[in-house]
Design a protein around this motif. Structure first.
Motif, PDB file in Angstrom:
ATOM      1  N   PHE A   4       0.977  -1.252   0.009  1.00  0.00           N
ATOM      2  CA  PHE A   4      -0.015  -0.094  -0.101  1.00  0.00           C
ATOM      3  C   PHE A   4       0.788   1.271  -0.053  1.00  0.00           C
ATOM      4  CE2 PHE A   4      -2.167  -3.401   1.907  1.00  0.00           C
ATOM      5  CZ  PHE A   4      -3.436  -3.382   1.348  1.00  0.00           C
ATOM      6  N   ALA A   5       0.820   1.972  -0.976  1.00  0.00           N
ATOM      7  CA  ALA A   5       1.806   3.343  -1.266  1.00  0.00           C
ATOM      8  C   ALA A   5       0.751   4.339  -1.135  1.00  0.00           C
ATOM      9  CB  ALA A   5       2.463   3.156  -2.243  1.00  0.00           C
ATOM     10  N   VAL A   6       1.382   5.659  -0.611  1.00  0.00           N
ATOM     11  CA  VAL A   6       0.912   7.023  -0.795  1.00  0.00           C
ATOM     12  C   VAL A   6       1.906   8.071  -1.000  1.00  0.00           C
ATOM     13  CG1 VAL A   6      -0.657   6.227   1.025  1.00  0.00           C
ATOM     14  CG2 VAL A   6       1.105   7.695   1.732  1.00  0.00           C
ATOM     15  N   VAL A   7       1.351   9.058  -1.500  1.00  0.00           N
ATOM     16  CA  VAL A   7       2.165  10.022  -1.928  1.00  0.00           C
ATOM     17  C   VAL A   7       1.531  11.673  -1.419  1.00  0.00           C
ATOM     18  CG1 VAL A   7       3.542  11.516  -3.596  1.00  0.00           C
ATOM     19  CG2 VAL A   7       3.191   9.078  -3.746  1.00  0.00           C
ATOM     20  N   ALA A  47      -1.030   8.938   7.369  1.00  0.00           N
ATOM     21  CA  ALA A  47      -0.847   9.566   8.561  1.00  0.00           C
ATOM     22  C   ALA A  47       0.691   9.682   8.762  1.00  0.00           C
ATOM     23  CB  ALA A  47      -1.268   8.771   9.904  1.00  0.00           C
ATOM     24  N   ALA A  48       1.553   8.996   8.443  1.00  0.00           N
ATOM     25  CA  ALA A  48       3.055   8.895   8.666  1.00  0.00           C
ATOM     26  C   ALA A  48       3.592   9.941   7.721  1.00  0.00           C
ATOM     27  CB  ALA A  48       3.891   7.695   8.648  1.00  0.00           C
ATOM     28  N   ALA A  49       3.224   9.862   6.500  1.00  0.00           N
ATOM     29  CA  ALA A  49       3.726  10.722   5.289  1.00  0.00           C
ATOM     30  C   ALA A  49       3.073  12.363   5.505  1.00  0.00           C
ATOM     31  CB  ALA A  49       3.229  10.211   4.033  1.00  0.00           C
ATOM     32  N   SER A  73       6.653  10.132   0.057  1.00  0.00           N
ATOM     33  CA  SER A  73       6.047   8.918  -0.531  1.00  0.00           C
ATOM     34  C   SER A  73       6.324   7.688   0.797  1.00  0.00           C
ATOM     35  CB  SER A  73       6.879   8.160  -1.569  1.00  0.00           C
ATOM     36  OG  SER A  73       6.758   9.300  -2.649  1.00  0.00           O
ATOM     37  N   ALA A  74       5.149   7.098   1.289  1.00  0.00           N
ATOM     38  CA  ALA A  74       5.238   6.168   2.323  1.00  0.00           C
ATOM     39  C   ALA A  74       4.491   5.018   1.710  1.00  0.00           C
ATOM     40  CB  ALA A  74       4.500   6.521   3.398  1.00  0.00           C
TER      41      ALA A  74
END
Length: 129
Positions: A4-7, A47-49, A73-74
């Protein structure tokens, strides 16, 4: 293990993707963009990113470092049977006239003080009330 990736992006690193979500942001006049699916796993990483992005601006301001853009990016995996996380890995891209040494010092400081990554590293309990 599913990934699972987010930016998240701000300033010169804001996304121009039409599907990116836009939010106001206290440190940037144009706000931030978020590229993430709306699942619990993505929100965990978001939340972390998001915290890291915010803290780059906060700590840079305190150090007198100009930031023109930030992209965080996390990503990480979850065992989709147990929903145990494999951990979160994040990467920060910066646009700034500051020196490489100043930016490295800034990112070290952010890694030390960012509240959400610190809370995740320490572990916590979650209870329904």
């Amino acid at each position: 293990m599913e990934h699972f990736a987010v930016v998240v992006g701000a300033g010169s690193f804001r996304s121009d993707d039409g599907d990116a979500i836009r939010f106001p942001h206290r440190w940037t006049s144009e706000g931030v963009t978020v590229e993430a699916d709306f699942t619990g796993a993505h929100l965990f990483h978001l939340a972390a990113a998001g915290c890291v992005l915010n803290d780059v601006y906060r700590e840079a301001g305190g150090l007198g470092i100009r930031i023109d853009g930030v992209r965080v990016s996390a990503e990480g995996g979850f065992d989709t049977q147990t929903w145990i996380s494999s951990g979160i890995t994040y990467r920060v891209e910066l646009s700034s006239p500051a020196s490489g040494d100043e930016l490295a010092m800034l990112l070290d400081r952010v890694d030390d003080v960012a509240e959400i990554p610190r809370a995740i590293r320490a572990g916590t309990t979650v209870r329904r009330s």
